[in-house]
Design an enzyme around this catalytic site. Structure first.
Site, PDB file in Angstrom:
ATOM      1  N   LYS A  13       1.004  -0.856  -0.281  1.00 23.16           N
ATOM      2  CA  LYS A  13       0.190   0.194  -0.212  1.00 23.16           C
ATOM      3  C   LYS A  13       1.016   1.031  -0.181  1.00 23.16           C
ATOM      4  O   LYS A  13       0.245   2.110  -0.872  1.00 23.16           O
ATOM      5  CB  LYS A  13      -1.111  -0.017   1.086  1.00 23.16           C
ATOM      6  CG  LYS A  13      -2.293  -1.038   1.247  1.00 23.16           C
ATOM      7  CD  LYS A  13      -2.872  -0.903   2.851  1.00 23.16           C
ATOM      8  CE  LYS A  13      -2.207  -0.870   3.675  1.00 23.16           C
ATOM      9  NZ  LYS A  13      -0.867  -2.696   4.214  1.00 23.16           N
ATOM     10  N   ARG A  88      -9.201   1.085   8.698  1.00 23.17           N
ATOM     11  CA  ARG A  88      -8.743  -0.177   9.210  1.00 23.17           C
ATOM     12  C   ARG A  88      -9.619  -1.323  10.958  1.00 23.17           C
ATOM     13  O   ARG A  88      -9.916  -2.459  11.026  1.00 23.17           O
ATOM     14  CB  ARG A  88      -7.281  -0.701  10.284  1.00 23.17           C
ATOM     15  CG  ARG A  88      -6.479   0.096   9.004  1.00 23.17           C
ATOM     16  CD  ARG A  88      -5.059  -0.495  10.079  1.00 23.17           C
ATOM     17  NE  ARG A  88      -4.120   0.358   8.769  1.00 23.17           N
ATOM     18  CZ  ARG A  88      -3.004   0.298   9.066  1.00 23.17           C
ATOM     19  NH1 ARG A  88      -2.058  -1.159   9.023  1.00 23.17           N
ATOM     20  NH2 ARG A  88      -2.611   1.318   8.603  1.00 23.17           N
ATOM     21  N   ARG A 127      11.909  -5.742   4.929  1.00 30.86           N
ATOM     22  CA  ARG A 127      11.072  -4.667   4.611  1.00 30.86           C
ATOM     23  C   ARG A 127      12.811  -3.409   5.301  1.00 30.86           C
ATOM     24  O   ARG A 127      12.471  -3.497   6.529  1.00 30.86           O
ATOM     25  CB  ARG A 127      10.348  -3.682   5.019  1.00 30.86           C
ATOM     26  CG  ARG A 127       9.730  -2.191   5.110  1.00 30.86           C
ATOM     27  CD  ARG A 127       8.062  -2.332   4.954  1.00 30.86           C
ATOM     28  NE  ARG A 127       7.736  -2.261   6.144  1.00 30.86           N
ATOM     29  CZ  ARG A 127       6.119  -2.597   6.302  1.00 30.86           C
ATOM     30  NH1 ARG A 127       5.879  -1.632   5.184  1.00 30.86           N
ATOM     31  NH2 ARG A 127       5.527  -2.614   7.938  1.00 30.86           N
ATOM     32  N   ARG A 157      11.477  -0.997  11.338  1.00 25.84           N
ATOM     33  CA  ARG A 157      10.722  -1.094  12.072  1.00 25.84           C
ATOM     34  C   ARG A 157      10.308  -2.013  13.396  1.00 25.84           C
ATOM     35  O   ARG A 157      10.499  -2.877  12.471  1.00 25.84           O
ATOM     36  CB  ARG A 157       9.546  -1.066  10.659  1.00 25.84           C
ATOM     37  CG  ARG A 157       8.664   0.956  10.869  1.00 25.84           C
ATOM     38  CD  ARG A 157       8.394   0.231   9.917  1.00 25.84           C
ATOM     39  NE  ARG A 157       6.679  -0.155  10.333  1.00 25.84           N
ATOM     40  CZ  ARG A 157       5.436  -0.392   9.547  1.00 25.84           C
ATOM     41  NH1 ARG A 157       5.360   0.416   8.132  1.00 25.84           N
ATOM     42  NH2 ARG A 157       4.251  -0.952   9.840  1.00 25.84           N
ATOM     43  N   ARG A 168       0.558  -8.531  13.471  1.00 21.00           N
ATOM     44  CA  ARG A 168      -0.069  -7.669  12.553  1.00 21.00           C
ATOM     45  C   ARG A 168      -1.183  -8.913  11.172  1.00 21.00           C
ATOM     46  O   ARG A 168      -2.254  -7.992  11.122  1.00 21.00           O
ATOM     47  CB  ARG A 168       0.470  -6.983  12.431  1.00 21.00           C
ATOM     48  CG  ARG A 168       0.693  -5.872  12.964  1.00 21.00           C
ATOM     49  CD  ARG A 168       2.810  -5.168  12.113  1.00 21.00           C
ATOM     50  NE  ARG A 168       3.050  -4.167  11.402  1.00 21.00           N
ATOM     51  CZ  ARG A 168       3.387  -4.466  10.074  1.00 21.00           C
ATOM     52  NH1 ARG A 168       4.791  -5.018  10.831  1.00 21.00           N
ATOM     53  NH2 ARG A 168       3.338  -3.060   9.442  1.00 21.00           N
TER      54      ARG A 168
END
Ligand code: ADP
Ligand code: AMP
Length: 214
Positions: A13, A88, A127, A157, A168
């Site tokens: 996204k 969300r 990532r 992160r 998540r």
């Protein structure tokens, strides 16, 4: 023009949102970026969000709705915005739709980026993210400078650690997936975008799904 991006963590996204924003000449607004910037600046909003974010849980709906209002009424979003991860939960979808109507605006499209769970875990585990501009990268080591030369360093992160990734994905299935049927029940068609493949191909699919909207 308001375009809502839905999809699990790691679906792309942020990556595709940035490309669509450039193409549509409107800003990308991501609640995750807003929280990370607030956390970095040590503001009360950041401190309130910290514990939820680091565990991979959702920040309470009440906090999100005030950020949504600020985003929608900001000067930079006067022509529209690409909204990344802003909706969300079903209460957020309800609240956001009511707010959009109250402000005399409308949601033009909802894009749902889809990828297998194995691919999502692979992407999130690799990532790195610029601590300044929040751009996500693949194949760039933590501690190296952001390719955008904004004096930012790429970091991993905290919520891209294995336990937070698992949380998540579970939170997405339990709390965000129901948003898809909520939109469908409220006459807002969902445009599904296959998010696997080269970045340019995924962008082309997203642009096609927007059907000339921008
Ligand atoms: P989201 O915003 O949905 O969590 P991101 O845009 O941050 O997802 O993408 C997650 C990771 O996957 C990033 O490291 C990004 O560079 C990478 N990525 C995004 N799209 C693709 C793709 N089509 N193929 C491979 N890697 C991708
Ligand atoms: P993201 O950058 O989109 O992966 O978001 C990072 C984290 O920010 C999420 O795991 C949540 O803790 C929080 N967050 C971002 N957007 C929302 C939202 N709309 N509702 C609840 N929490 C959110």
């Amino acid at each position: 023009m308001l375009i809502v991006l839905l999809g699990p963590p790691g679906a792309g996204k942020g990556t595709q949102g940035e490309r669509l924003a450039e193409r549509c000449k409107i800003p990308k607004i991501a609640t995750g970026d807003v929280f990370r910037a607030a956390l970095k600046d040590g503001t009360p909003l950041g401190l309130q969000a910290k514990q939820y974010m680091e565990r991979g849980e959702l920040v309470p709906d009440a906090l999100i709705l005030s950020i949504m209002r600020e985003a929608l009424t900001s000067a930079e979003a006067s022509r529209g915005a690409i909204l990344d991860g802003v909706v969300r939960t079903v209460p957020q979808a309800e609240g956001f739709s009511a707010m959009v109507a109250e402000l005399g605006r409308k949601i033009d499209a909802v894009l749902l980026f889809e990828a297998s769970e194995d691919e999502l875990v692979r992407r999130l585990s690799a990532r790195t993210t610029c601590e300044v501009c929040q751009t996500p990268y693949m194949g760039h080591e933590p501690g190296t400078p952001c390719p955008k030369n904004d004096n930012g360093t790429l970091v991993r992160r905290k919520d891209d650690e294995p336990e937070a990734i698992r949380t998540r994905l579970k939170v997405y299935r339990e709390q965000t997936e129901p948003v898809i049927s909520w939109y469908e029940q409220h006459q807002m068609p969902i445009h599904r975008v296959d998010a696997i493949g080269p970045l340019d191909e995924v962008t082309q699919r997203a642009v096609k799904a927007l059907d000339g909207a921008c």
